[in-house]
Design a protein around this motif. Structure first.
Motif, PDB file in Angstrom:
ATOM      1  N   ILE A   1       0.090  -1.326  -0.378  1.00 49.58           N
ATOM      2  CA  ILE A   1       0.247   0.187  -0.106  1.00 49.58           C
ATOM      3  C   ILE A   1       0.928   1.271  -0.128  1.00 49.58           C
ATOM      4  N   GLU A   2       0.710   2.470  -1.579  1.00 52.41           N
ATOM      5  CA  GLU A   2       1.562   3.538  -1.292  1.00 52.41           C
ATOM      6  C   GLU A   2       0.230   4.223  -0.597  1.00 52.41           C
ATOM      7  N   GLU A   3       1.129   5.216   0.221  1.00 51.00           N
ATOM      8  CA  GLU A   3       0.104   6.064  -0.171  1.00 51.00           C
ATOM      9  C   GLU A   3       0.264   7.205  -1.134  1.00 51.00           C
ATOM     10  N   ILE A   4      -0.504   8.327  -2.251  1.00 50.81           N
ATOM     11  CA  ILE A   4       0.257   9.191  -2.805  1.00 50.81           C
ATOM     12  C   ILE A   4      -1.058  10.153  -3.079  1.00 50.81           C
ATOM     13  N   ASP A   5      -0.007  11.136  -2.691  1.00 53.97           N
ATOM     14  CA  ASP A   5      -0.993  12.864  -2.410  1.00 53.97           C
ATOM     15  C   ASP A   5      -2.568  11.953  -1.690  1.00 53.97           C
TER      16      ASP A   5
END
Length: 105
Positions: A43-47
Motif C-alpha cells: 500500500i502506497e500513499e500518494i497525494d
C-alpha cells in the motif's frame, strides 16, 4: 487515526491461518499438500490517497497463469517465516526493497 493505523488495527484482530480452499468450501479441495506461503499487500500513499500494487502473473506459468495477484510466494528454506518470504518475493517480483517496507501485520 490515520488510514495506516486503521489497517494495522484490523490486521491485529483475532484470526487464524487460512488457505484458498476456505474461500469456496465444498467447491474446491486440495489436490496436493498445502505449503506455507506469504504475500505482501503493498500500500502506497500518494497525494493523500492509498493505492495497492498488484502484479499480473505470466500467462506461461503452470499454476494460476495470467491472474492478477499480490506479490509473494512459497516460503523457501532461506526465509525465516512467511513475512520474510513475502518481502523477498516482492523484491524479486516488483523491485520493492524490503528496507522500504513497514510491515503492518
Amino acid at each position: 487515526m490515520s488510514e495506516f493505523e486503521r489497517i494495522r488495527a484490523a490486521l491485529l484482530a483475532p484470526g487464524g491461518p487460512t488457505s484458498d480452499y476456505e474461500l469456496n468450501p465444498g467447491v474446491f479441495a486440495p489436490t496436493e499438500a498445502t505449503r506455507a506461503a506469504g504475500v505482501l499487500i503493498p500500500i502506497e500513499e500518494i497525494d493523500g490517497r492509498l493505492w495497492v500494487i498488484l502484479t499480473k502473473r505470466s500467462s506461461a506459468l503452470k499454476h494460476h497463469p495470467g491472474q492478477i495477484a499480490f506479490p509473494g510466494g512459497k516460503v523457501d528454506p532461506v526465509d525465516a517465516d512467511s513475512t520474510a518470504a513475502a518481502l523477498r518475493e516482492a523484491e524479486e517480483e516488483i523491485g520493492l526493497p524490503r528496507q522500504n517496507v513497514e510491515v503492518l501485520g
